[in-house]
Design an enzyme around this catalytic site. Sequence first.
Site, PDB file in Angstrom:
ATOM      1  N   ILE A  20     -44.396  18.877  19.273  1.00 45.21           N
ATOM      2  CA  ILE A  20     -44.156  18.456  20.733  1.00 45.21           C
ATOM      3  C   ILE A  20     -44.467  16.938  21.367  1.00 45.21           C
ATOM      4  O   ILE A  20     -43.830  16.261  21.768  1.00 45.21           O
ATOM      5  CB  ILE A  20     -45.548  19.887  21.540  1.00 45.21           C
ATOM      6  CG1 ILE A  20     -44.245  21.268  21.407  1.00 45.21           C
ATOM      7  CG2 ILE A  20     -44.895  19.287  23.231  1.00 45.21           C
ATOM      8  CD1 ILE A  20     -45.344  22.301  22.297  1.00 45.21           C
ATOM      9  N   ASP A  60     -60.155  11.538  17.196  1.00 42.13           N
ATOM     10  CA  ASP A  60     -60.598  12.807  17.341  1.00 42.13           C
ATOM     11  C   ASP A  60     -60.490  12.989  18.949  1.00 42.13           C
ATOM     12  O   ASP A  60     -62.353  12.880  19.069  1.00 42.13           O
ATOM     13  CB  ASP A  60     -62.241  12.945  16.294  1.00 42.13           C
ATOM     14  CG  ASP A  60     -62.080  15.038  16.354  1.00 42.13           C
ATOM     15  OD1 ASP A  60     -61.716  15.669  17.375  1.00 42.13           O
ATOM     16  OD2 ASP A  60     -63.389  14.794  15.197  1.00 42.13           O
ATOM     17  N   VAL A  61     -60.156  13.444  19.302  1.00 46.78           N
ATOM     18  CA  VAL A  61     -60.055  14.597  21.164  1.00 46.78           C
ATOM     19  C   VAL A  61     -61.686  15.539  21.463  1.00 46.78           C
ATOM     20  O   VAL A  61     -62.229  15.795  22.667  1.00 46.78           O
ATOM     21  CB  VAL A  61     -59.268  14.865  21.276  1.00 46.78           C
ATOM     22  CG1 VAL A  61     -57.501  13.542  21.178  1.00 46.78           C
ATOM     23  CG2 VAL A  61     -58.570  16.278  20.923  1.00 46.78           C
ATOM     24  N   GLY A  89     -53.819  19.992  20.154  1.00 46.98           N
ATOM     25  CA  GLY A  89     -54.869  22.055  20.508  1.00 46.98           C
ATOM     26  C   GLY A  89     -54.625  22.004  18.775  1.00 46.98           C
ATOM     27  O   GLY A  89     -53.565  21.259  17.839  1.00 46.98           O
ATOM     28  N   TYR A 152     -57.981  31.368  21.342  1.00 44.81           N
ATOM     29  CA  TYR A 152     -57.086  30.507  21.525  1.00 44.81           C
ATOM     30  C   TYR A 152     -56.341  30.897  23.120  1.00 44.81           C
ATOM     31  O   TYR A 152     -56.049  30.326  24.008  1.00 44.81           O
ATOM     32  CB  TYR A 152     -55.876  30.544  20.458  1.00 44.81           C
ATOM     33  CG  TYR A 152     -54.268  30.024  20.795  1.00 44.81           C
ATOM     34  CD1 TYR A 152     -54.410  28.837  20.700  1.00 44.81           C
ATOM     35  CD2 TYR A 152     -52.935  30.457  21.393  1.00 44.81           C
ATOM     36  CE1 TYR A 152     -53.636  28.166  20.664  1.00 44.81           C
ATOM     37  CE2 TYR A 152     -52.704  29.471  21.759  1.00 44.81           C
ATOM     38  CZ  TYR A 152     -52.248  27.959  21.390  1.00 44.81           C
ATOM     39  OH  TYR A 152     -50.713  27.614  21.997  1.00 44.81           O
TER      40      TYR A 152
END
Length: 255
Positions: A20, A60-61, A89, A152
Amino acid sequence: MAETPLAGRHALITGGGTGIGAAAAGHLSAAGAKLSLLGRRIEPLQAVSELHGGAVIQCDVTDPSRVAAAFDEARAANGPIDLLVVNAGIAESAPFHKMTRESWDRIIATNLTAAFDCTRAAIGDLLKSDNGRLVLVASVASLRGVPYAAHYAASKHGLLGLMRSLAGEYAKTSLTVNAVCPGYVDTPMTDQSVARVSQITGRSEGDARSAITNMNASGRLVDPEAIGNVIAMLCLPLSRDINGAAVTIDGGTAA
Protein backbone atom coordinates in the site's frame (compact mmCIF):
# COMPACT_ATOMS: atom_id res chain seq x y z
CA MET A 1 -8.98 20.38 -11.89
CA ALA A 2 -5.22 20.89 -12.16
CA GLU A 3 -3.35 17.90 -13.49
CA THR A 4 -0.97 18.09 -10.52
CA PRO A 5 -3.15 19.31 -7.64
CA LEU A 6 -0.49 18.36 -5.08
CA ALA A 7 2.36 20.20 -6.80
CA GLY A 8 4.82 21.47 -4.21
CA ARG A 9 3.31 19.41 -1.38
CA HIS A 10 5.58 17.23 0.70
CA ALA A 11 4.17 13.77 1.34
CA LEU A 12 5.86 11.51 3.88
CA ILE A 13 4.92 7.82 3.74
CA THR A 14 5.91 5.28 6.38
CA GLY A 15 6.29 1.75 5.09
CA GLY A 16 6.80 3.31 1.68
CA GLY A 17 8.72 0.49 0.02
CA THR A 18 6.07 -2.15 -0.66
CA GLY A 19 2.36 -2.82 -0.92
CA ILE A 20 0.00 0.00 0.00
CA GLY A 21 2.82 2.42 0.79
CA ALA A 22 4.44 1.95 -2.60
CA ALA A 23 1.07 2.31 -4.35
CA ALA A 24 0.33 5.51 -2.43
CA ALA A 25 3.74 6.86 -3.44
CA GLY A 26 2.91 6.37 -7.11
CA HIS A 27 -0.45 8.12 -6.91
CA LEU A 28 0.81 11.01 -4.78
CA SER A 29 3.79 11.51 -7.08
CA ALA A 30 1.50 11.50 -10.12
CA ALA A 31 -0.49 14.29 -8.46
CA GLY A 32 2.69 16.34 -8.09
CA ALA A 33 3.73 15.67 -4.49
CA LYS A 34 7.35 15.52 -3.36
CA LEU A 35 7.96 12.20 -1.59
CA SER A 36 9.82 11.11 1.51
CA LEU A 37 9.80 7.31 1.76
CA LEU A 38 10.48 5.73 5.15
CA GLY A 39 11.01 2.07 5.94
CA ARG A 40 13.25 -0.43 7.68
CA ARG A 41 14.60 -1.97 4.45
CA ILE A 42 16.43 0.41 2.15
CA GLU A 43 16.28 -1.66 -1.09
CA PRO A 44 12.47 -1.57 -1.57
CA LEU A 45 12.47 2.16 -0.82
CA GLN A 46 15.12 2.73 -3.46
CA ALA A 47 13.10 0.76 -6.00
CA VAL A 48 10.05 2.95 -5.38
CA SER A 49 12.18 6.10 -5.53
CA GLU A 50 13.59 5.03 -8.88
CA LEU A 51 10.04 4.87 -10.24
CA HIS A 52 8.53 7.94 -8.60
CA GLY A 53 11.36 10.01 -7.17
CA GLY A 54 11.67 11.03 -3.56
CA ALA A 55 13.98 10.93 -0.59
CA VAL A 56 14.79 7.49 0.82
CA ILE A 57 15.14 7.34 4.61
CA GLN A 58 15.79 4.21 6.63
CA CYS A 59 13.68 4.21 9.78
CA ASP A 60 12.37 1.72 12.30
CA VAL A 61 9.15 3.43 13.40
CA THR A 62 9.21 1.62 16.75
CA ASP A 63 12.29 3.69 17.72
CA PRO A 64 10.97 7.16 18.70
CA SER A 65 14.39 8.82 18.55
CA ARG A 66 14.92 7.48 15.04
CA VAL A 67 11.45 8.67 14.02
CA ALA A 68 12.28 12.21 15.13
CA ALA A 69 15.61 12.16 13.27
CA ALA A 70 14.05 10.64 10.13
CA PHE A 71 11.36 13.29 9.99
CA ASP A 72 14.05 15.97 10.29
CA GLU A 73 15.91 14.32 7.38
CA ALA A 74 12.69 14.40 5.36
CA ARG A 75 12.26 18.12 6.07
CA ALA A 76 15.86 18.76 5.03
CA ALA A 77 15.15 17.03 1.71
CA ASN A 78 11.66 18.31 0.92
CA GLY A 79 10.65 21.05 3.35
CA PRO A 80 7.79 21.03 5.88
CA ILE A 81 5.49 18.02 5.82
CA ASP A 82 2.07 18.70 4.28
CA LEU A 83 0.79 15.14 3.90
CA LEU A 84 1.49 12.24 6.25
CA VAL A 85 0.54 8.68 5.34
CA VAL A 86 1.02 6.33 8.32
CA ASN A 87 1.20 2.96 6.63
CA ALA A 88 3.91 0.95 8.40
CA GLY A 89 2.40 -2.08 10.11
CA ILE A 90 2.80 -5.78 10.85
CA ALA A 91 0.48 -8.71 11.45
CA GLU A 92 0.84 -11.93 13.41
CA SER A 93 -1.54 -14.78 14.18
CA ALA A 94 -2.00 -17.03 17.21
CA PRO A 95 -4.81 -18.49 19.30
CA PHE A 96 -5.32 -16.10 22.21
CA HIS A 97 -4.38 -18.72 24.82
CA LYS A 98 -1.02 -19.11 23.09
CA MET A 99 -0.46 -15.40 22.41
CA THR A 100 2.61 -14.02 24.16
CA ARG A 101 3.12 -10.65 25.76
CA GLU A 102 6.12 -10.17 23.47
CA SER A 103 3.91 -10.62 20.40
CA TRP A 104 1.30 -8.25 21.84
CA ASP A 105 3.92 -5.59 22.56
CA ARG A 106 5.46 -5.94 19.10
CA ILE A 107 2.11 -5.48 17.32
CA ILE A 108 0.98 -2.55 19.47
CA ALA A 109 4.38 -0.85 19.18
CA THR A 110 4.43 -1.05 15.38
CA ASN A 111 0.78 -0.51 14.50
CA LEU A 112 -0.37 1.94 17.17
CA THR A 113 2.38 3.51 19.27
CA ALA A 114 4.45 4.25 16.16
CA ALA A 115 1.44 6.00 14.62
CA PHE A 116 1.34 8.23 17.70
CA ASP A 117 5.07 8.98 17.43
CA CYS A 118 4.94 9.68 13.68
CA THR A 119 1.92 11.94 14.04
CA ARG A 120 3.53 13.81 16.92
CA ALA A 121 6.67 14.28 14.82
CA ALA A 122 4.67 15.87 11.98
CA ILE A 123 1.78 17.62 13.73
CA GLY A 124 3.43 21.05 13.86
CA ASP A 125 4.01 21.05 10.11
CA LEU A 126 0.58 19.60 9.33
CA LEU A 127 -1.19 22.34 11.29
CA LYS A 128 0.83 25.07 9.59
CA SER A 129 0.07 23.74 6.11
CA ASP A 130 -2.88 25.37 4.36
CA ASN A 131 -4.12 21.87 3.43
CA GLY A 132 -2.58 19.48 5.95
CA ARG A 133 -3.56 15.84 5.55
CA LEU A 134 -3.09 12.83 7.82
CA VAL A 135 -4.14 9.44 6.47
CA LEU A 136 -3.82 6.37 8.70
CA VAL A 137 -3.80 2.96 7.04
CA ALA A 138 -6.06 0.95 9.31
CA SER A 139 -7.97 -2.22 8.38
CA VAL A 140 -11.38 -3.81 8.38
CA ALA A 141 -9.98 -5.27 11.61
CA SER A 142 -10.56 -1.76 12.98
CA LEU A 143 -14.29 -2.40 12.61
CA ARG A 144 -14.73 -5.97 13.82
CA GLY A 145 -13.01 -8.70 15.76
CA VAL A 146 -10.52 -11.04 14.14
CA PRO A 147 -10.18 -14.57 15.55
CA TYR A 148 -6.54 -15.63 16.05
CA ALA A 149 -5.38 -12.02 15.74
CA ALA A 150 -6.66 -10.29 18.87
CA HIS A 151 -3.54 -8.16 19.19
CA TYR A 152 -3.71 -7.04 15.55
CA ALA A 153 -7.41 -6.18 15.81
CA ALA A 154 -6.82 -4.29 19.07
CA SER A 155 -4.03 -2.25 17.47
CA LYS A 156 -6.20 -1.36 14.49
CA HIS A 157 -9.20 -0.49 16.69
CA GLY A 158 -6.86 1.84 18.55
CA LEU A 159 -5.70 3.41 15.30
CA LEU A 160 -9.28 4.22 14.38
CA GLY A 161 -9.86 5.73 17.81
CA LEU A 162 -6.77 7.89 17.35
CA MET A 163 -8.00 9.05 13.94
CA ARG A 164 -11.47 9.97 15.16
CA SER A 165 -10.11 11.80 18.18
CA LEU A 166 -7.67 13.88 16.13
CA ALA A 167 -10.29 14.58 13.46
CA GLY A 168 -12.56 16.06 16.11
CA GLU A 169 -9.78 17.94 17.89
CA TYR A 170 -8.54 19.64 14.73
CA ALA A 171 -11.85 19.96 12.88
CA LYS A 172 -11.68 23.77 12.84
CA THR A 173 -8.17 23.84 11.38
CA SER A 174 -6.92 23.20 7.85
CA LEU A 175 -5.86 19.66 8.83
CA THR A 176 -8.04 16.66 8.00
CA VAL A 177 -7.53 13.24 9.56
CA ASN A 178 -8.92 10.10 7.93
CA ALA A 179 -8.31 6.37 7.73
CA VAL A 180 -8.54 3.76 5.03
CA CYS A 181 -9.75 0.33 6.15
CA PRO A 182 -8.75 -2.31 3.60
CA GLY A 183 -9.80 -5.92 3.64
CA TYR A 184 -7.26 -8.52 2.58
CA VAL A 185 -4.92 -6.90 0.06
CA ASP A 186 -2.65 -8.44 -2.56
CA THR A 187 0.55 -7.58 -0.69
CA PRO A 188 3.48 -9.40 0.94
CA MET A 189 1.68 -9.07 4.30
CA THR A 190 -1.16 -11.24 2.98
CA ASP A 191 1.39 -13.73 1.67
CA GLN A 192 2.73 -13.95 5.23
CA SER A 193 -0.81 -14.41 6.56
CA VAL A 194 -1.35 -17.28 4.14
CA ALA A 195 1.80 -18.97 5.38
CA ARG A 196 0.75 -18.52 9.02
CA VAL A 197 -2.76 -19.89 8.43
CA SER A 198 -1.28 -22.86 6.61
CA GLN A 199 1.09 -23.52 9.50
CA ILE A 200 -1.57 -23.13 12.22
CA THR A 201 -4.32 -25.13 10.50
CA GLY A 202 -2.34 -27.66 8.51
CA ARG A 203 -4.08 -26.60 5.29
CA SER A 204 -2.17 -26.32 2.06
CA GLU A 205 -1.06 -22.81 1.16
CA GLY A 206 -3.51 -22.88 -1.76
CA ASP A 207 -6.42 -23.68 0.55
CA ALA A 208 -5.24 -21.08 3.05
CA ARG A 209 -5.07 -18.42 0.33
CA SER A 210 -8.57 -19.29 -0.87
CA ALA A 211 -9.92 -19.04 2.68
CA ILE A 212 -8.36 -15.61 3.16
CA THR A 213 -9.41 -14.36 -0.28
CA ASN A 214 -13.00 -15.42 0.36
CA MET A 215 -13.12 -13.28 3.50
CA ASN A 216 -13.50 -10.41 1.03
CA ALA A 217 -17.08 -10.51 -0.26
CA SER A 218 -15.79 -9.99 -3.80
CA GLY A 219 -13.85 -13.26 -3.62
CA ARG A 220 -10.67 -11.49 -4.66
CA LEU A 221 -7.85 -9.68 -2.93
CA VAL A 222 -7.95 -5.88 -2.97
CA ASP A 223 -5.55 -4.24 -5.43
CA PRO A 224 -3.10 -2.01 -3.49
CA GLU A 225 -3.31 0.50 -6.34
CA ALA A 226 -6.98 1.03 -5.50
CA ILE A 227 -6.03 1.88 -1.93
CA GLY A 228 -3.24 4.18 -3.09
CA ASN A 229 -5.76 5.99 -5.26
CA VAL A 230 -8.09 6.57 -2.29
CA ILE A 231 -5.20 7.80 -0.14
CA ALA A 232 -4.23 10.31 -2.83
CA MET A 233 -7.86 11.43 -3.12
CA LEU A 234 -8.03 12.09 0.63
CA CYS A 235 -4.90 14.24 0.30
CA LEU A 236 -6.35 16.56 -2.36
CA PRO A 237 -7.22 20.17 -1.45
CA LEU A 238 -10.77 19.45 -2.65
CA SER A 239 -11.08 16.77 0.05
CA ARG A 240 -11.00 19.35 2.84
CA ASP A 241 -14.52 18.41 3.97
CA ILE A 242 -13.71 14.71 4.35
CA ASN A 243 -12.65 14.46 7.97
CA GLY A 244 -12.97 11.65 10.49
CA ALA A 245 -13.86 9.12 7.79
CA ALA A 246 -12.99 5.42 7.89
CA VAL A 247 -13.08 4.48 4.22
CA THR A 248 -13.68 0.75 3.87
CA ILE A 249 -12.07 -0.89 0.83
CA ASP A 250 -12.80 -4.59 1.00
CA GLY A 251 -15.14 -5.56 -1.80
CA GLY A 252 -18.27 -5.18 0.33
CA THR A 253 -17.60 -7.39 3.37
CA ALA A 254 -18.47 -4.65 5.86
CA ALA A 255 -21.46 -3.36 3.88
